[in-house]
Design a protein around this motif. Structure first.
Motif, PDB file in Angstrom:
ATOM      1  N   THR A  11     -35.924 -18.127  -3.978  1.00 37.03           N
ATOM      2  CA  THR A  11     -35.070 -17.402  -4.422  1.00 37.03           C
ATOM      3  C   THR A  11     -34.957 -17.269  -5.787  1.00 37.03           C
ATOM      4  O   THR A  11     -35.884 -17.709  -6.340  1.00 37.03           O
ATOM      5  CB  THR A  11     -33.499 -18.167  -4.386  1.00 37.03           C
ATOM      6  N   ASP A  21     -30.313 -10.602  -5.309  1.00 33.45           N
ATOM      7  CA  ASP A  21     -29.350 -11.484  -5.665  1.00 33.45           C
ATOM      8  C   ASP A  21     -29.233 -12.781  -5.365  1.00 33.45           C
ATOM      9  O   ASP A  21     -28.406 -13.447  -5.609  1.00 33.45           O
ATOM     10  CB  ASP A  21     -27.871 -10.582  -5.076  1.00 33.45           C
ATOM     11  N   LYS A  55     -28.480 -13.814  -2.285  1.00 33.10           N
ATOM     12  CA  LYS A  55     -27.616 -14.140  -1.326  1.00 33.10           C
ATOM     13  C   LYS A  55     -27.970 -13.609   0.065  1.00 33.10           C
ATOM     14  O   LYS A  55     -27.149 -13.824   0.905  1.00 33.10           O
ATOM     15  CB  LYS A  55     -26.180 -13.541  -1.799  1.00 33.10           C
ATOM     16  N   THR A  56     -28.856 -12.989   0.111  1.00 34.80           N
ATOM     17  CA  THR A  56     -29.336 -12.265   1.311  1.00 34.80           C
ATOM     18  C   THR A  56     -31.036 -12.424   1.455  1.00 34.80           C
ATOM     19  O   THR A  56     -31.596 -12.157   0.418  1.00 34.80           O
ATOM     20  CB  THR A  56     -29.116 -10.697   1.563  1.00 34.80           C
ATOM     21  N   SER A  66     -27.278 -14.249   5.604  1.00 37.51           N
ATOM     22  CA  SER A  66     -26.562 -14.621   4.379  1.00 37.51           C
ATOM     23  C   SER A  66     -27.301 -15.984   3.760  1.00 37.51           C
ATOM     24  O   SER A  66     -27.567 -16.923   4.724  1.00 37.51           O
ATOM     25  CB  SER A  66     -25.176 -14.740   4.667  1.00 37.51           C
TER      26      SER A  66
END
Length: 135
Positions: free
Chosen positions: A41, A91, A93-94, A108
């Motif tokens: 991430t 972001d 988140k994806t 997600s």
């Protein structure tokens, strides 16, 4: 060099720019089958891995790991769309994954809920990613 039979993602802590002949693993993220790809991430706190369900069985699973603890945050989630490549959006988140059969799928994070799918052809999706704006 790691042997082909090594079936885990290993995180080694090295100072920026440093090289190590034999780095010592700081954390190991074990899976049943061979890890095909991995992605961090943007904040570096989680690691997304795609691996074979079992060695050489041609089914694949996604897992999301906490980097600090090595604990599983989500998964395993089985899918035909995760085998070849993957990326996490800016972001965090994806995620998007690509398959050996020309398909892609959105996910997600952190729950690994499957989203939209599509096709870009009939061959392997070697690389997949997001534009800087997340599109």
């Amino acid at each position: 060099m790691l042997a082909h039979s090594f079936l885990a993602a290993v995180l080694c802590a090295l100072p920026l720019g440093a090289r190590a002949e034999n780095p010592k693993p700081e954390r190991t993220f074990s899976t049943a089958g061979e890890v095909k790809w991995l992605a961090f991430t943007p904040d570096g706190k989680a690691l997304l891995t795609a691996s074979e369900h079992e060695p050489r069985d041609n089914t694949y699973e996604l897992r999301l790991w906490d980097v600090a603890s090595g604990k599983l945050l989500a998964g395993p989630v089985a899918s035909d769309h995760v085998s070849a490549s993957g990326a996490i959006g800016p972001d965090g988140k994806t995620a998007v994954t690509g398959s050996y059969a020309g398909t892609w799928q959105l996910w997600s994070l952190p729950d690994l809920k499957a989203g939209a799918t599509g096709r870009v052809g009939y061959g392997r999706v070697d690389r997949i990613g997001f534009a800087p704006d997340g599109q």
